[in-house]
Scaffold this motif. Structure first.
Motif, PDB file in Angstrom:
ATOM      1  N   GLY A 155       4.808  14.348   4.648  1.00 44.74           N
ATOM      2  CA  GLY A 155       5.353  15.133   3.542  1.00 44.74           C
ATOM      3  C   GLY A 155       4.361  15.441   2.451  1.00 44.74           C
ATOM      4  N   GLY A 156       3.074  15.383   2.765  1.00 42.84           N
ATOM      5  CA  GLY A 156       2.053  15.772   1.795  1.00 42.84           C
ATOM      6  C   GLY A 156       1.613  14.670   0.861  1.00 42.84           C
ATOM      7  N   ILE A 157       2.152  13.450   1.020  1.00 48.47           N
ATOM      8  CA  ILE A 157       1.760  12.349   0.148  1.00 48.47           C
ATOM      9  C   ILE A 157       0.532  11.672   0.733  1.00 48.47           C
ATOM     10  N   LEU A 158      -0.578  11.764   0.015  1.00 54.30           N
ATOM     11  CA  LEU A 158      -1.821  11.151   0.473  1.00 54.30           C
ATOM     12  C   LEU A 158      -1.912   9.717  -0.025  1.00 54.30           C
ATOM     13  N   PRO A 159      -2.261   8.778   0.840  1.00 55.21           N
ATOM     14  CA  PRO A 159      -2.573   7.437   0.344  1.00 55.21           C
ATOM     15  C   PRO A 159      -3.838   7.503  -0.498  1.00 55.21           C
ATOM     16  N   VAL A 160      -4.012   6.548  -1.352  1.00 51.71           N
ATOM     17  CA  VAL A 160      -5.097   6.620  -2.321  1.00 51.71           C
ATOM     18  C   VAL A 160      -6.466   6.663  -1.649  1.00 51.71           C
ATOM     19  N   TRP A 161      -6.626   6.000  -0.477  1.00 53.70           N
ATOM     20  CA  TRP A 161      -7.931   6.025   0.184  1.00 53.70           C
ATOM     21  C   TRP A 161      -8.276   7.409   0.728  1.00 53.70           C
ATOM     22  N   ALA A 162      -7.257   8.268   0.902  1.00 52.17           N
ATOM     23  CA  ALA A 162      -7.505   9.671   1.265  1.00 52.17           C
ATOM     24  C   ALA A 162      -7.565  10.541   0.017  1.00 52.17           C
ATOM     25  N   ALA A 163      -6.732  10.219  -0.961  1.00 59.37           N
ATOM     26  CA  ALA A 163      -6.665  11.020  -2.187  1.00 59.37           C
ATOM     27  C   ALA A 163      -8.001  11.066  -2.915  1.00 59.37           C
ATOM     28  N   VAL A 164      -8.759   9.957  -2.875  1.00 59.79           N
ATOM     29  CA  VAL A 164     -10.039   9.937  -3.601  1.00 59.79           C
ATOM     30  C   VAL A 164     -11.013  10.987  -3.072  1.00 59.79           C
ATOM     31  N   GLU A 165     -10.821  11.436  -1.822  1.00 57.94           N
ATOM     32  CA  GLU A 165     -11.722  12.436  -1.249  1.00 57.94           C
ATOM     33  C   GLU A 165     -11.538  13.813  -1.877  1.00 57.94           C
ATOM     34  N   LEU A 166     -10.469  13.998  -2.641  1.00 57.94           N
ATOM     35  CA  LEU A 166     -10.244  15.268  -3.335  1.00 57.94           C
ATOM     36  C   LEU A 166     -10.816  15.265  -4.752  1.00 57.94           C
ATOM     37  N   LEU A 167     -11.275  14.115  -5.203  1.00 61.65           N
ATOM     38  CA  LEU A 167     -11.697  13.985  -6.595  1.00 61.65           C
ATOM     39  C   LEU A 167     -13.167  14.332  -6.776  1.00 61.65           C
ATOM     40  N   ASP A 168     -13.462  15.041  -7.863  1.00 59.74           N
ATOM     41  CA  ASP A 168     -14.857  15.217  -8.239  1.00 59.74           C
ATOM     42  C   ASP A 168     -15.298  13.977  -9.013  1.00 59.74           C
ATOM     43  N   TRP A 169     -16.551  13.961  -9.451  1.00 64.10           N
ATOM     44  CA  TRP A 169     -17.084  12.772 -10.119  1.00 64.10           C
ATOM     45  C   TRP A 169     -16.272  12.441 -11.374  1.00 64.10           C
ATOM     46  N   GLY A 170     -15.906  13.467 -12.144  1.00 62.99           N
ATOM     47  CA  GLY A 170     -15.137  13.216 -13.368  1.00 62.99           C
ATOM     48  C   GLY A 170     -13.771  12.634 -13.063  1.00 62.99           C
ATOM     49  N   GLY A 171     -13.078  13.191 -12.061  1.00 61.71           N
ATOM     50  CA  GLY A 171     -11.773  12.679 -11.683  1.00 61.71           C
ATOM     51  C   GLY A 171     -11.850  11.266 -11.147  1.00 61.71           C
TER      52      GLY A 171
END
Length: 304
Positions: A155-171
C-alpha cells in the motif's frame, strides 16, 4: 529613483579591462576563448587574491606579476577539488543512510512516520511536520522500482530502511536529529563521534556538498558552520591536523576521517588532488587552511 546597471562589455573589452588593470592575459585570442567558456564573474572569485590591498579594501588593479594562467590554474584545481569532495561524500552519505535506517528499523519498521517513536525533537515545533511533508512529496514523485514494489504489495508504506533511500543529505540530517538518542549514539559511534558532534558534522558537510553540486568556489572558502571536534586525545590522527575547522582543509579532513572510520570510499583520492595544487606564489595552499606539512602531520592525509 532609477536603478544603475553595470555597463555591458564584450569579450574583447573584458580582456582589455583585465590588461589595463595589470593582469598579464597572455595571448589575447586564448584569453577571449577562456572568457567565452568561463563567466568573467565566476573567474573574478579566483583573481580576487591577486587584487591590490589597501586600507579601503581590495582595489581593482592587480599586483605586479599577476597572470591569467595562474588564475586559470586555481580555477581548474578547484574544479578537481569539487569533483573529488563530492565523490568522497557519496559513500559517507550512503553509509549514514544504511546505519540510520537499520537502527530506526530496529525500533519499528515505520518509526519515521510516528513522532511518538522518535526523539523529543520530532515532537517540538513544526520541523518534523515539514520534514514529513517533504518526504511524502518525494515518495509521490519517485519512480524507483522499490517504491513501486512497496506500493503494490504494502500500500505504498515504505519501511524506514527503504525510506532513507529517498532522502537527500539535508533530509537525512534532519531524520538523524529526530531519532531517539540511543539510535543517534549507535550511528555516531560507528563514525567515531558523539551524537551532537555527528549532527554538527552532517550540517557542515551538507553545505560543502551543496557547494560542490552547484559549482561554487571551494578551495579558499571560509565556511559558516564549524563542526564540533571530539575532545583532544580521543583521535590523535584528528588532533594532529590542528586545522581551522571553518576553512576548507578542515572540512576535507572531516571527510577523510569519516571515510576511514566508516571504511568506505577511496581515502587516497583527496590527498592526490590536494597534492596537485598549482604552484602560484601569491596564493599558496595555506589559503585553504592547510598547514605546510599537511602530508606528514597526520595519518589521515598519509593515504597513498
Amino acid at each position: 529613483m532609477d536603478s544603475v546597471v553595470k555597463e555591458y562589455k564584450s569579450y574583447d573589452e573584458q580582456v582589455d579591462l583585465l590588461s589595463e588593470r595589470g593582469m598579464d592575459v597572455g595571448d589575447c585570442e586564448s584569453a577571449r576563448a577562456t572568457l567565452q567558456r568561463v563567466n568573467y564573474y565566476r573567474l573574478s572569485g579566483y583573481w580576487y587574491p591577486f587584487r591590490k590591498q589597501s586600507k579601503a579594501g581590495r582595489e581593482d588593479d592587480f599586483y605586479p606579476g599577476t597572470r591569467l594562467s595562474d588564475v586559470l590554474a586555481l580555477y581548474d584545481f578547484d574544479a578537481r577539488l569539487r569533483t573529488a569532495a563530492f565523490s568522497a561524500l557519496t559513500p559517507i552519505e550512503l553509509a549514514i543512510r544504511a546505519l540510520l535506517g537499520h537502527e530506526l528499523g530496529r525500533l519499528d519498521p515505520c518509526a519515521h512516520l510516528d513522532p511518538g517513536k522518535l526523539g523529543p525533537n520530532a515532537r517540538s515545533g513544526g520541523a518534523y511536520s515539514t520534514w514529513l511533508e517533504r518526504y511524502e512529496f518525494k515518495l509521490r514523485q519517485s519512480r524507483e522500482d522499490f517504491v513501486a514494489h512497496h506500493d503494490g504489495k504494502y500500500g505504498g508504506i515504505l519501511p524506514v530502511w527503504a525510506a532513507v533511500e529517498l532522502l537527500d543529505w539535508g533530509g537525512l540530517t534532519r531524520l538523524f536529529g529526530f531519532a531517539p538518542r540511543g539510535v543517534q549514539n549507535t550511528v555516531a559511534d560507528a563514525c567515531g563521534l558523539s551524537a551532537p558532534q555527528l549532527t554538527s558534522w552532517l550540517k557542515a558537510l551538507n553545505i560543502v556538498r551543496n557547494i560542490c553540486a552547484h559549482h561554487g568556489r571551494l578551495f579558499n572558502r571560509v565556511h559558516t558552520l564549524s563542526p564540533k571536534p571530539p575532545r583532544v586525545g580521543r583521535h590523535p590522527d584528528l588532533d594532529a591536523v590542528a586545522s581551522d575547522w571553518s576553512r576548507t582543509f578542515g572540512q576535507l579532513t572531516m571527510i577523510q576521517f569519516l571515510l576511514i572510520r566508516l571504511k568506505v570510499g577511496r581515502p587516497t583520492f583527496l590527498p592526490v588532488v590536494l597534492d596537485s595544487f598549482p604552484s602560484v606564489q601569491a596564493v599558496p595552499l595555506t589559503h585553504m587552511g592547510a598547514p605546510k606539512d599537511w602530508q606528514s602531520r597526520s595519518a589521515l592525509w598519509k593515504q597513498r
